[in-house]
Design an enzyme around this catalytic site. Structure first.
Site, PDB file in Angstrom:
ATOM      1  N   THR A 136      43.592   2.119   5.447  1.00 19.79           N
ATOM      2  CA  THR A 136      42.357   1.242   5.003  1.00 19.79           C
ATOM      3  C   THR A 136      40.655   1.529   4.477  1.00 19.79           C
ATOM      4  OG1 THR A 136      43.333  -0.324   6.625  1.00 19.79           O
ATOM      5  CG2 THR A 136      41.458  -1.101   5.925  1.00 19.79           C
ATOM      6  N   SER A 142      45.445  -4.984   3.210  1.00 22.93           N
ATOM      7  CA  SER A 142      46.736  -5.121   2.515  1.00 22.93           C
ATOM      8  C   SER A 142      47.354  -4.622   1.081  1.00 22.93           C
ATOM      9  CB  SER A 142      47.216  -7.262   3.178  1.00 22.93           C
ATOM     10  OG  SER A 142      46.828  -8.206   3.769  1.00 22.93           O
ATOM     11  N   THR A 168      40.546   3.484  14.064  1.00 26.07           N
ATOM     12  CA  THR A 168      41.240   3.623  15.309  1.00 26.07           C
ATOM     13  C   THR A 168      40.117   5.160  15.826  1.00 26.07           C
ATOM     14  OG1 THR A 168      41.922   1.770  15.506  1.00 26.07           O
ATOM     15  CG2 THR A 168      41.558   3.164  17.434  1.00 26.07           C
ATOM     16  N   ASN A 244      54.722   1.629  10.617  1.00 34.22           N
ATOM     17  CA  ASN A 244      56.196   0.646  10.600  1.00 34.22           C
ATOM     18  C   ASN A 244      56.128   1.244  12.268  1.00 34.22           C
ATOM     19  OD1 ASN A 244      57.780  -0.869  10.121  1.00 34.22           O
ATOM     20  ND2 ASN A 244      59.147   0.637   9.950  1.00 34.22           N
ATOM     21  N   GLU A 367      47.619  -3.581  11.472  1.00 35.76           N
ATOM     22  CA  GLU A 367      48.933  -2.869  11.204  1.00 35.76           C
ATOM     23  C   GLU A 367      49.780  -4.279  10.882  1.00 35.76           C
ATOM     24  OE1 GLU A 367      49.022   0.150  11.317  1.00 35.76           O
ATOM     25  OE2 GLU A 367      47.654   0.707  13.283  1.00 35.76           O
ATOM     26  N   PHE A 387      54.438 -11.593  -2.845  1.00 36.89           N
ATOM     27  CA  PHE A 387      53.703 -10.849  -2.111  1.00 36.89           C
ATOM     28  C   PHE A 387      51.956 -11.413  -3.460  1.00 36.89           C
ATOM     29  CE2 PHE A 387      56.858  -8.758  -0.180  1.00 36.89           C
ATOM     30  CZ  PHE A 387      56.082  -8.575   0.873  1.00 36.89           C
TER      31      PHE A 387
END
Length: 388
Positions: A136, A142, A168, A244, A367, A387
């Site tokens: 990201t 996104s 993270t 995923n 996620e 999208f």
């Protein structure tokens, strides 16, 4: 009803195998004894000690669903059960395990070289090395294909430039899996965090997921050997496969957070009296408890079914989106209802419900946002991508 199964109204645990139930009991006992007494303090201080990773490594949950290299090689369902029990204590704990095992370790295991696996996976499984996952960016969430981080050839080396956001474990990590644009499409790179030009800066003032470290990664002329590139994948297939895996753990974790909030609301309303009788004796309270019980049960059933599909190698990304979207939505509703049922007490760290509620605001976004998962399901149903 026996108090021990009020949170499992339809005996969902009976759908698990004995090994899966035993793993659940082991992780639950460890999390409640070793982590739960400290997590409110970690949340308040906005940190998590690196020793937590070492303890989770000794427990065997880091990369537990991977085979070899010190990993336990459990079923996907067993891994999900572990995520459920960790997030029942705090989302930050499950996030640490998800990023370590389902993002960083999975990327190395699935897309790396044997040298990558041998160098990093045993240490990461033991908790001796922590990993992070750099996908990201501040302007590419996104839409990861719009990332600006680049990797360019310079002789035999790669030189990386750019930044990653909301990472993270970023300041705790010894290794980062970083995705960058190249002349050959998006590629992944194994970046030891002591490489010159690499820096991680903790993101302060978070109101959610505070018992977790979140960072911005900076890459300024980071020079890596040719062997640092993940050789087995090009394009977004690589990072999306890792996401995923992480989303699968999240859908189990959300079920754990929902269960924890329901259990606390039930316990509190049975013990607290108003107008001369327990809160749980009022019709409106019982309606809330019944609705919460149904929601928690449905989340658990969803998780078990998706675990079985994953173990049978039949699960699709859209089904994972279904589970993540549905279970996080349920968990947020349960946490908010539980917070109200505890009244003023519900806003303090003496109870878990508002901490869970705040954490789940982050879980609902990372996620894959609710919008992206909704459109993923919509595309599967209609065959029409919406999208853009």
């Amino acid at each position: 009803m026996n108090p021990t199964n009020r949170a499992d109204f339809l005996e969902t645990e009976s759908l698990l195998g004995e090994e899966e139930r035993e793993i659940g009991r082991t992780v639950r006992d460890y999390a409640r004894a070793e982590l739960a007494p400290h997590v409110a303090d970690w949340y308040e201080r906005g940190t998590i000690p690196t020793e937590v990773a070492k303890g989770l490594g000794e427990l065997g949950v880091l990369g537990m669903h991977l085979d070899g290299y010190g990993c336990a090689g459990t079923s996907a369902t067993a891994y999900g059960v572990a995520c459920r029990e960790l997030e029942a204590v705090d989302s930050g704990l499950r996030s640490l395990v998800s990023v370590q095992g389902s993002l960083a370790m999975f990327a190395l295991h699935r897309w790396g070289t044997e040298e990558h696996r041998q160098e990093w996976l045993p240490r990461m499984a033991a908790g001796d090395a922590i990993g992070c996952f750099g996908l990201t960016e501040s302007d590419a969430g996104s839409d990861p294909g719009s990332m600006r981080t680049s990797a360019q050839r310079d002789g035999e080396d790669w030189v990386l430039n750019g930044s990653k956001m909301w990472i993270t474990n970023g300041t705790l990590a010894q290794v980062a899996v970083v995705w960058a644009q190249t002349d050959d499409g998006v590629r992944g790179f194994v970046v030891p965090t002591d490489t010159p030009g690499f820096a991680a800066h903790e993101i302060p003032r978070k109101l959610s997921l505070r018992a977790s470290v979140t960072a911005e990664l900076s890459l300024d002329e980071v020079r890596l050997p040719a062997s640092a590139a993940l050789p087995e994948v090009r394009g977004l297939k690589g990072p999306l496969s890792c996401l995923n895996e992480a989303r699968y753990g999240i859908l189990w974790g959300a079920a754990g957070a929902a269960r924890a909030c329901f259990e606390e609301a039930l316990e509190y309303t049975l013990a607290r009296s108003q107008f001369g009788k327990p809160l749980a004796s009022f019709q409106l309270t019982q309606r809330k408890l019944a609705d919460m019980s149904i929601a928690v049960t449905n989340a658990g059933l969803t998780a078990v079914q998706l675990g079985r599909l994953k173990d049978a190698d039949r699960i699709t990304p859209e089904q994972v989106s279904h589970g993540k979207l549905a279970n996080v939505r349920v968990a947020l509703d349960v946490a908010r209802t539980a917070r109200g049922m505890l009244g003023a007490a519900g806003i303090t760290l003496d109870h878990t419900v508002m901490r869970h509620m705040n954490n789940l605001e982050t879980v609902s976004t990372y996620e894959g946002t609710e919008e992206m998962h909704t459109l993923s399901i919509g595309r599967a149903l209609t065959g029409i991508p919406a999208f853009r």
